[in-house]
Design an enzyme around this catalytic site. Sequence first.
Site: not given
Ligand code: AHR
Length: 515
Positions: A51, A199, A319
Amino acid sequence: MKRHLLIPLMLLAGFLCMAQNTDESSTIIRIQDDAARGQIIPKEIYGQFSEHLGSCIYGGLWVGKDSPIPNRDGYRLDVLNALKKLQVPVLRWPGGCFADDYHWMDGIGPLEQRARISNNNWGGTLEDNSFGTHEFLNLCELLDCEPYISGNVGSGTPEELAKWVEYMTSDSQSTVANMRRANGRDKAWKVKFLGIGNEAWGCGGNMRPEYYADLFRRYTTYTRNYGGRLYKIASGASDFDYNWTEVLMQAVGTKMDAIAVHYYTVLDWNRKGSATQFSEDEYMRCLRRAFGIEDCIKGHIAIMDKYDPQKRVDLLVDEWGTWFNVEPGTNPGHLFQQSTMRDAIVAGLSLNIFHKYTDRIKMANIAQIVNVLQSMILTKDSQMVLTPTYHVFEMYKVFQGAEFIPVEYSAGNIVSGDQELEIPALSVTAARKDGKRYVAVVNTDLKHERKLALSADKTVGGATGRILTAKDIHDYNDFGKSAKVEPKPFTGAHKTRNGLEVTIPAMSVVVLEIQ
Ligand code: AHR
């Protein structure tokens, strides 16, 4: 016995079993070769996530062509080479929360013309978009991994996402495809995995599941297949939010290829604790939360089974991983944390759990690949360290694409001082590939080794393997110091009449090849 003697004796007994279960007898483990049913562990279970957050991209994966740090076309060479050894199967990008703020047109074309924006999710850092679609997809080609594009639903439009897909994957002479050519890439890239938002219940738009379900249907209408068929992934629940899955299964059902749940191993969102300095109690709470992913997965699968007994919709965990306080002195918005032997244990037991459910779970992406949360790799300027989690992924790569073999064992729990915290003492998985059988064992006990009496339906001749352990659970690999946590050859397996006697040291992860 007199009552006044009984109570102190009971208290004493409680205290004695306080720290950990001290049972010295062997734990019986049976590899059930004959019960294997062709359930393949998809290599994508070993997926990664990158990210635009902290130094995951800038400084971690990418330093730019003019950097003094050795690079290949802007990608850090040390990181690139280390990642190649992991056989990364799939890489998710550009977020995370960043994805729903990301406008792909900002990140294409001549560098000096790219938009400069504030990364509002992650510390307000200036984002110069020098790493964009071309840089990401070319990285995937270098790593020989599948790209997983996380599309912007929160602040984007169906048109924007539709055109991004066309830009990446169309070989036609359309204006959008020709724009890609003008930017230096003639042939379309191969992109299969497309996330429709991230999310959506939170940073991706704070939506209700009913509203998101309709948006999913709308966005997927316009994201078209140019080369291969797109695999469209719905933004799934935050850990135990089963209503989210229920609504999506009802309202979208088999129109989605997969639904992606997020589950973090976090002690308490308000008090996450230090990544490196933690008490035994925190260790136990951390592992209890990590083991909790199994119940979470089972709950979502039960709902999916109700609507989709034929398992046409996959479950992804796109995630997962540990989430602690940032390292002291670092930007709180950059989520930079160290990774100890505790993280390695969490990684091993989580992968073992995923293996079990691979008739439904088809991908998992640990957060994140470099410099963020439970990373594989940490960098500081020109220095790089491989984390204990990296080593687990490297040792476990034999499981990518292997056939899952059920394992029968009963190892009991270890119990914390106040008796409130219990966690399984062992976590075991097995699989076979190319005529070889592999077993991985995680010993969660901080103090006691475990003797295993290991047998199998098929003959067991011997075993070789590697072990990851440490002198102290808090050990980690630090910049400029020799590594404290690295895999070593495993010498604790000995042939017996019925199989093997295997001694698994305290707090260790062992991967064996069984002959
Ligand atoms: O991984 C960090 C963050 O955690 C991501 O950007 C989000 O999708 C999650 O809340």
